[in-house]
Design an enzyme around this catalytic site. Structure first.
Site, PDB file in Angstrom:
ATOM      1  N   GLU A  45      34.319  -0.178  30.355  1.00 34.19           N
ATOM      2  CA  GLU A  45      33.549  -0.767  31.428  1.00 34.19           C
ATOM      3  C   GLU A  45      34.048  -2.279  31.853  1.00 34.19           C
ATOM      4  OE1 GLU A  45      29.006   0.753  30.111  1.00 34.19           O
ATOM      5  OE2 GLU A  45      29.652  -1.054  29.582  1.00 34.19           O
ATOM      6  N   CYS A  99      28.711  -8.265  29.361  1.00 39.20           N
ATOM      7  CA  CYS A  99      29.927  -8.747  29.138  1.00 39.20           C
ATOM      8  C   CYS A  99      30.038  -8.960  27.554  1.00 39.20           C
ATOM      9  CB  CYS A  99      30.052  -9.983  29.865  1.00 39.20           C
ATOM     10  SG  CYS A  99      32.000 -10.320  30.056  1.00 39.20           S
TER      11      CYS A  99
HETATM   12  N1  SAH Z   1      36.621  -9.053  20.962  1.00 39.63           N
HETATM   13  C1  SAH Z   1      36.553 -10.290  21.349  1.00 39.63           C
HETATM   14  C2  SAH Z   1      36.299 -10.017  22.928  1.00 39.63           C
HETATM   15  C3  SAH Z   1      35.071  -9.273  23.202  1.00 39.63           C
HETATM   16  S1  SAH Z   1      33.375  -9.730  22.669  1.00 39.63           S
HETATM   17  C4  SAH Z   1      35.714 -11.177  20.670  1.00 39.63           C
HETATM   18  O1  SAH Z   1      35.034 -10.994  20.075  1.00 39.63           O
HETATM   19  O2  SAH Z   1      35.712 -12.472  21.142  1.00 39.63           O
HETATM   20  C5  SAH Z   1      33.056 -11.272  23.855  1.00 39.63           C
HETATM   21  C6  SAH Z   1      31.813 -11.898  23.214  1.00 39.63           C
HETATM   22  O3  SAH Z   1      30.572 -11.281  23.318  1.00 39.63           O
HETATM   23  C7  SAH Z   1      32.321 -12.272  21.833  1.00 39.63           C
HETATM   24  O4  SAH Z   1      31.887 -13.886  21.811  1.00 39.63           O
HETATM   25  C8  SAH Z   1      31.197 -11.604  21.052  1.00 39.63           C
HETATM   26  O5  SAH Z   1      30.877 -12.322  20.088  1.00 39.63           O
HETATM   27  C9  SAH Z   1      29.872 -11.675  22.087  1.00 39.63           C
HETATM   28  N2  SAH Z   1      28.845 -10.567  21.634  1.00 39.63           N
HETATM   29  C10 SAH Z   1      28.946  -9.471  20.931  1.00 39.63           C
HETATM   30  N3  SAH Z   1      28.068  -8.853  20.768  1.00 39.63           N
HETATM   31  C11 SAH Z   1      26.910  -9.521  21.132  1.00 39.63           C
HETATM   32  C12 SAH Z   1      25.662  -9.504  21.264  1.00 39.63           C
HETATM   33  N4  SAH Z   1      24.754  -8.350  20.935  1.00 39.63           N
HETATM   34  N5  SAH Z   1      25.097 -10.623  21.849  1.00 39.63           N
HETATM   35  C13 SAH Z   1      25.572 -11.374  22.647  1.00 39.63           C
HETATM   36  N6  SAH Z   1      26.831 -11.950  22.443  1.00 39.63           N
HETATM   37  C14 SAH Z   1      27.579 -10.583  21.858  1.00 39.63           C
END
Ligand code: SAH
Ligand code: SF4
Length: 373
Positions: free
Chosen positions: A91, A345
């Site tokens: 996505e 995102c």
């Molecule tokens: N793998 C990378 C980039 C993708 S995740 C990383 O972890 O930084 C992008 C962001 O979304 C990260 O900060 C991640 O912790 C957050 N994220 C993941 N799951 C989430 C959720 N259930 N609620 C809010 N943020 C979330």
């Protein structure tokens, strides 16, 4: 091997060089394909004849296709479900929210809205963070640099993209060479996105952070810290065992010294896990010597993963107040635009096309993250 993506810079350059064709034609070809997404190679004018046969036999104008486009009711966000050559889906999300609209008295910003595109770097992710939907899928495969760039090409048909954030599916630094090539392509002709407008979000892959500035100077770095101490971090992010907090902070210190840029710190607020006052004080202390912006992210509960609860607004604001008041750290809170989230995102997990729910994103700070300096 299948036919490659024209946006796979290194492969295309290698094939052009092998065939004795000037690589200066590549940006010209890209520009044509972006403007004419459904073109055939023969439609492109003025290429050397050897280029046409090479393109026909080795490359496609696009290896991925947009399977569906879902607009949110308010028109602010658009989710693209992109089908890759191997049949897997990722996505990409366009966010049109303009944080500075107010400055133009509510009228549209001159030059049109500044869209931010959130893109994916992997199908699934092997880091297994306990709060993340993508993590629960496990790792399926890496995207090629062409597949990463193609998300920008697809999105550019719908909106003028000013910022790109790698906050979709996957851990970008676990797909390092494709990431580097994709960012180089995006910052060169014809896309010409400044590296400052490209943000890579990482869980903290230390060996990759150590070479990032040299490979991609000017890039924006966001680090998913989520806890101020090693044991809490390990509880929610298994990858923290391989990349211990202390070593991560050392690597970030060196990164900041070399890049001389702000680092964005992402911190997901999990009720009773990492959102107490003591954690705010510990985080403030940990970040004392850095130039950072902290982005507090309200946890979005997703399906069966919800062993966690969202922190109350009061707790989030108290946390923010401590970081601001005690440590003088710029701290923003990601706006929550709803709870029935399915394609936000950072927690993208592919829903099949019959899923008609609009994407529901906490987007304001993402635009904020990349545009307000
Ligand atoms: N793998 C990378 C980039 C993708 S995740 C990383 O972890 O930084 C992008 C962001 O979304 C990260 O900060 C991640 O912790 C957050 N994220 C993941 N799951 C989430 C959720 N259930 N609620 C809010 N943020 C979330
Ligand atoms: Fe992977 Fe990022 Fe999700 Fe962790 S939060 S599992 S690193 S995509």
């Amino acid at each position: 091997m299948g036919v490659g993506s024209i946006f796979d810079g290194p492969d295309v350059r290698a094939e052009f060089e092998k065939a004795g064709i000037n690589t200066h034609f590549i940006p010209f070809i890209w520009k044509y394909v972006i403007k004419n997404p459904n073109c055939e190679w023969d439609d492109i004018p003025d290429l050397p004849s050897a280029a046409y046969s090479l393109l026909r036999s080795k490359f496609k104008t696009s290896t991925s296709s947009v399977d569906s486009v879902i607009n949110s009711n308010d028109g602010v966000t658009t989710k693209l479900l992109v089908k890759l050559q191997n049949g897997a889906f990722v996505e990409a999300v366009i966010m049109r929210y303009d944080t500075r609209l107010g400055k133009y008295c509510g009228k549209p910003r001159p030059g049109g809205p500044r869209s931010t595109l959130c893109i994916s770097s992997q199908v699934g992710c092997k880091m297994g963070c306990k709060f993340c939907a993508t993590g629960s899928m496990g790792f399926k495969n890496n995207l090629s640099s062409g597949e990463i760039v193609e998300q920008l090409v697809h999105a550019s048909c719908l909106s003028q993209i000013r910022n790109v954030v790698f906050m979709g599916m996957g851990e970008p630094l676990n797909n390092y060479s494709a990431l580097v090539e994709a960012v180089r392509a995006m910052s060169g002709v014809p896309f010409q996105l400044s590296p400052k407008r490209i943000t890579v979000s990482t869980v903290g892959i230390i060996h990759a952070i150590n070479k990032l500035h040299k490979d991609l100077p000017g890039l924006n770095l966001a680090v998913s810290l989520h806890a101020p101490v090693q044991d809490v971090r390990c509880q929610i992010m298994p990858a923290a065992r391989a990349f211990p907090l202390e070593k991560l902070m050392d690597a970030l210190q060196v990164y900041q010294k070399n890049s001389m840029q702000k680092i964005f710190i992402e911190y997901i607020m999990l009720d009773g896990v990492n959102d107490e006052e003591q954690h705010a004080h510990q985080l403030g202390k940990l970040l004392e010597t850095f130039d950072v912006v902290v982005n507090l992210i309200p946890f979005n509960p997703i399906g069966s993963l919800s062993q966690f609860r969202t922190s109350s607004e009061e707790k989030v604001l108290r946390f923010q107040k401590i970081l601001r008041g005690v440590n003088n750290i710029r701290t923003t809170v990601r706006k929550q635009m709803g709870q029935d989230i399915s394609g936000a995102c950072g927690q993208l997990v592919v829903n099949l096309p019959d899923e008609k729910k609009p994407p529901n994103l906490g987007v304001t700070d993402i635009e904020d993250l990349v545009s307000r300096r």
